[in-house]
Design an enzyme around this catalytic site. Structure first.
Site, PDB file in Angstrom:
ATOM      1  N   GLU A  26       8.771  -2.289  -1.114  1.00 33.40           N
ATOM      2  CA  GLU A  26       7.360  -2.545  -1.422  1.00 33.40           C
ATOM      3  C   GLU A  26       7.278  -3.431  -2.663  1.00 33.40           C
ATOM      4  OE1 GLU A  26       5.151   1.087  -1.864  1.00 33.40           O
ATOM      5  OE2 GLU A  26       3.262   0.042  -2.282  1.00 33.40           O
ATOM      6  N   ASN A  71       1.299   1.590  -0.529  1.00 34.20           N
ATOM      7  CA  ASN A  71      -0.058   1.500  -1.086  1.00 34.20           C
ATOM      8  C   ASN A  71      -0.413   0.055  -1.433  1.00 34.20           C
ATOM      9  OD1 ASN A  71      -0.168   4.280  -0.888  1.00 34.20           O
ATOM     10  ND2 ASN A  71       0.328   4.657  -3.024  1.00 34.20           N
ATOM     11  N   ASN A 171      -1.498   1.598   5.897  1.00 32.40           N
ATOM     12  CA  ASN A 171      -0.592   2.554   5.250  1.00 32.40           C
ATOM     13  C   ASN A 171      -1.388   3.740   4.728  1.00 32.40           C
ATOM     14  OD1 ASN A 171       1.988   3.304   3.743  1.00 32.40           O
ATOM     15  ND2 ASN A 171       0.513   3.194   2.063  1.00 32.40           N
ATOM     16  N   GLU A 172      -0.960   4.945   5.049  1.00 36.72           N
ATOM     17  CA  GLU A 172      -1.534   6.190   4.502  1.00 36.72           C
ATOM     18  C   GLU A 172      -3.054   6.124   4.393  1.00 36.72           C
ATOM     19  OE1 GLU A 172       0.516   7.292   0.864  1.00 36.72           O
ATOM     20  OE2 GLU A 172       2.320   7.843   1.979  1.00 36.72           O
ATOM     21  N   TYR A 243       7.883  13.374   0.985  1.00 35.79           N
ATOM     22  CA  TYR A 243       8.795  13.280  -0.158  1.00 35.79           C
ATOM     23  C   TYR A 243       9.157  14.689  -0.610  1.00 35.79           C
ATOM     24  CZ  TYR A 243       7.644   8.326  -0.343  1.00 35.79           C
ATOM     25  OH  TYR A 243       7.507   6.991  -0.033  1.00 35.79           O
ATOM     26  N   GLU A 291       8.365   6.710   5.685  1.00 36.72           N
ATOM     27  CA  GLU A 291       8.622   6.931   4.251  1.00 36.72           C
ATOM     28  C   GLU A 291       9.172   8.335   4.087  1.00 36.72           C
ATOM     29  OE1 GLU A 291       5.671   5.992   1.267  1.00 36.72           O
ATOM     30  OE2 GLU A 291       4.926   4.312   2.467  1.00 36.72           O
TER      31      GLU A 291
HETATM   32  O1  AHR Z   1       6.883   4.796  -1.673  1.00 31.24           O
HETATM   33  C1  AHR Z   1       5.967   4.958  -2.705  1.00 31.24           C
HETATM   34  C2  AHR Z   1       4.548   5.194  -2.219  1.00 31.24           C
HETATM   35  O2  AHR Z   1       4.480   6.442  -1.597  1.00 31.24           O
HETATM   36  C3  AHR Z   1       4.031   4.254  -1.164  1.00 31.24           C
HETATM   37  O3  AHR Z   1       3.484   3.102  -1.697  1.00 31.24           O
HETATM   38  C4  AHR Z   1       2.976   5.060  -0.480  1.00 31.24           C
HETATM   39  O4  AHR Z   1       2.803   4.694   0.857  1.00 31.24           O
HETATM   40  C5  AHR Z   1       3.422   6.497  -0.660  1.00 31.24           C
HETATM   41  O5  AHR Z   1       2.412   7.283  -1.144  1.00 31.24           O
END
Ligand code: AHR
Length: 502
Positions: A26, A71, A171-172, A243, A291
């Site tokens: 990114e 993001n 994205n998201e 994550y 991700e």
């Molecule tokens: O990978 C970091 C961020 O995590 C990304 O920009 C976003 O998509 C997610 O929240």
């Protein structure tokens, strides 16, 4: 402690899609600038791309890299990154509160992908922009020529279209932090119309619609149901993100979090099946887990920049320094994807360089492998083939979040063409060695090719520029084979890869 495992050649889950070993880059922090791109670096090529980083990426055999966000993409103008560099605008990035001179755009990224031998997976901005910008971007990237945007690409130096197949529709979009955040209904409609429009350019596109940003989102899993109902006929994958964090500083609980990932995948598979049935469709939609990684070590580092008044270019952001404990976690995550090879067809470690990444660089200095580089390397290089439906009989433990967590986390991959059978195993027990008796059914003449172990006395041990091999694999003789019996001795808190020729 003892465990039993059965690997049967006929008991399979699915062929593993190679793209499950994808990655993500990114425009964030130093992922691009002083990550992959640093003109003037002693190893830089004529395009300003760092050769030391490219070489570490090549070794990983990454099938494709998602770009440019994240993001970031939700307020990105892709046109800012084309044409002569000196004419490109400096923009303020709303997602990460930084500035970007756009010296890397789609051309530079595509050239780098060719250098490292990977494919592009591109994301369009459905936050601040929409269908029109998306269709122009697809035309620029994939149309052969004879139209405004494709001719502009040719003028900018790229004659052949890139024919990029994988496109993320935003994205998201479920996240209130996202620029242009939308409700599931609003997003579903926009994604569907955008998908219809860009498919008119190219029927071979594979399109990914946004699912939940993580399994704790208040809108999960209703979001998936609503978005899939709106887009099912037009898209191919639903994207999930997750994550992992050792927030309690409790290794056993931390390593059990891959079971939450497992539940997340199972639930979303169920939602896909529900929508498929509701639509009386015979089409399949799969999961793109685009991700995933450990992300928490750098949380404090990020705050001053994200809350500051200035807009730095390529600051240190999300630079998690991974430790040995994270090797075990990343190994469990990759095993989970292998065990769900029937539904998870794409996954991207987030990210690839500097930003929550397996590769770190110093500006004007060296590049090195973080601890988590190794489980990712082993899975990507040796985890290709058919995922086996292993049967395991092993003691378990309970955590506040998950019950019955097996002390051994394992996956098995049979590569018929190469004549190999590979296992990736993690011992989640910090006190005891686990002796695993593996029964190999339907695999003749097994011989050990190699057994590699990652183990360190200190769970917090890291790799640094000065000590880059502190946590790294060693060759082990802890696996033995005799006839159809394989025995593994898994040391407390260890990662092991065992490769057999069959
Ligand atoms: O990978 C970091 C961020 O995590 C990304 O920009 C976003 O998509 C997610 O929240």
């Amino acid at each position: 402690m003892k465990a039993k495992l059965t690997a049967h050649a006929e008991y399979t889950i699915s062929k593993i899609d190679d793209r499950v070993y994808g990655a993500f880059l990114e425009h964030l922090g130093r992922a691009i600038y002083t990550g992959i791109y640093e003109p003037g670096h002693p190893t830089a090529d004529e395009n300003g791309m760092r050769g030391d980083v490219a070489s570490l990426v090549k070794d990983l055999n990454v099938p494709m890299v998602r770009y440019p966000g994240g993001n970031f993409v939700s307020a990105y103008n892709w046109e800012d990154g084309i044409g002569p560099k000196e004419d490109r605008p400096v923009r303020l990035d709303l997602a990460w509160h930084t500035s970007d001179n756009n010296h890397v755009g789609v051309h530079e990224f595509a050239d780098w992908c060719e250098t490292v031998g990977t494919d592009m997976m591109l994301a369009v901005n459905l936050g601040s922009r929409g269908l029109d910008a998306a269709r122009n971007f697809v035309e620029y990237v994939n149309h052969p020529g004879g139209s405004y945007w494709s001719d502009l690409r040719i003028k900018n130096g790229r004659k052949e279209p890139w024919n990029t197949k994988l496109w993320c529709l935003g994205n998201e979009m479920d996240g209130p932090w996202q620029v242009g955040h939308k409700s599931a209904e609003e997003y579903g409609q926009l994604a569907n119309e955008t998908a219809k429009a860009i498919r008119a350019f190219d029927k071979n596109l594979e399109l990914i619609v946004c699912g939940s940003s993580h399994a704790n989102m208040p809108t999960y899993p209703e979001w998936e149901a609503t978005v899939l109902e709106a887009t099912y006929d037009q898209i191919d994958y639903i994207s999930l993100h997750m994550y992992f964090e050792n927030y309690e500083k409790n290794t056993a609980n931390y390593l059990a979090m891959s079971e939450k990932l497992d539940q997340y995948i199972v639930t979303v598979s169920g939602v896909i099946d529900y929508v498929k049935a509701k639509k009386r469709s015979d089409k399949d939609v799969y999961i793109s887990f685009d991700e995933w990684n450990v992300w928490y070590h750098s949380n404090k580092q990020d705050r001053p920049i994200l809350q500051g008044e200035d807009w730095p270019h390529a600051p240190r952001l999300l630079e998690d320094i991974y430790n040995f404990e994270d090797v075990l976690m990343v190994g469990c995550v990759l095993n989970t994807f292998i065990r769900h090879a029937d539904v998870v067809k794409i996954a991207c470690i987030a990210q690839l360089v500097n930003v929550i990444a397996p590769i770190m660089t110093d500006p004007d200095g060296s590049a090195w492998r973080q601890t988590i580089y190794y489980p990712y390397l082993f899975a990507s290089v040796y985890g290709r083939g058919t995922a086996l439906d292993l049967k395991i009989d092993c003691p378990t433990y309970d955590t506040p979040l998950v019950k019955n967590v097996s002390y051994v986390d394992v996956s098995g991959v049979h590569n018929e063409e190469g004549g190999t059978l590979n296992f990736f195993a993690i011992n989640r027990n910090g006190d005891e060695t686990i002796e695993v008796d593996v029964s190999l059914e339907g695999f003749a003449d097994a011989k050990i090719i190699e057994c590699k172990v990652i183990k360190h006395d200190d769970l917090n041990a890291t790799n640094t520029a000065d000590n880059p091999d502190n946590v790294s694999p060693t060759i082990s003789d802890s696996a033995k084979v005799s006839g159809n019996k394989l025995t593994l001795s898994l040391a407390p808190y260890s990662y092991q890869m065992i490769r057999l020729k069959i």
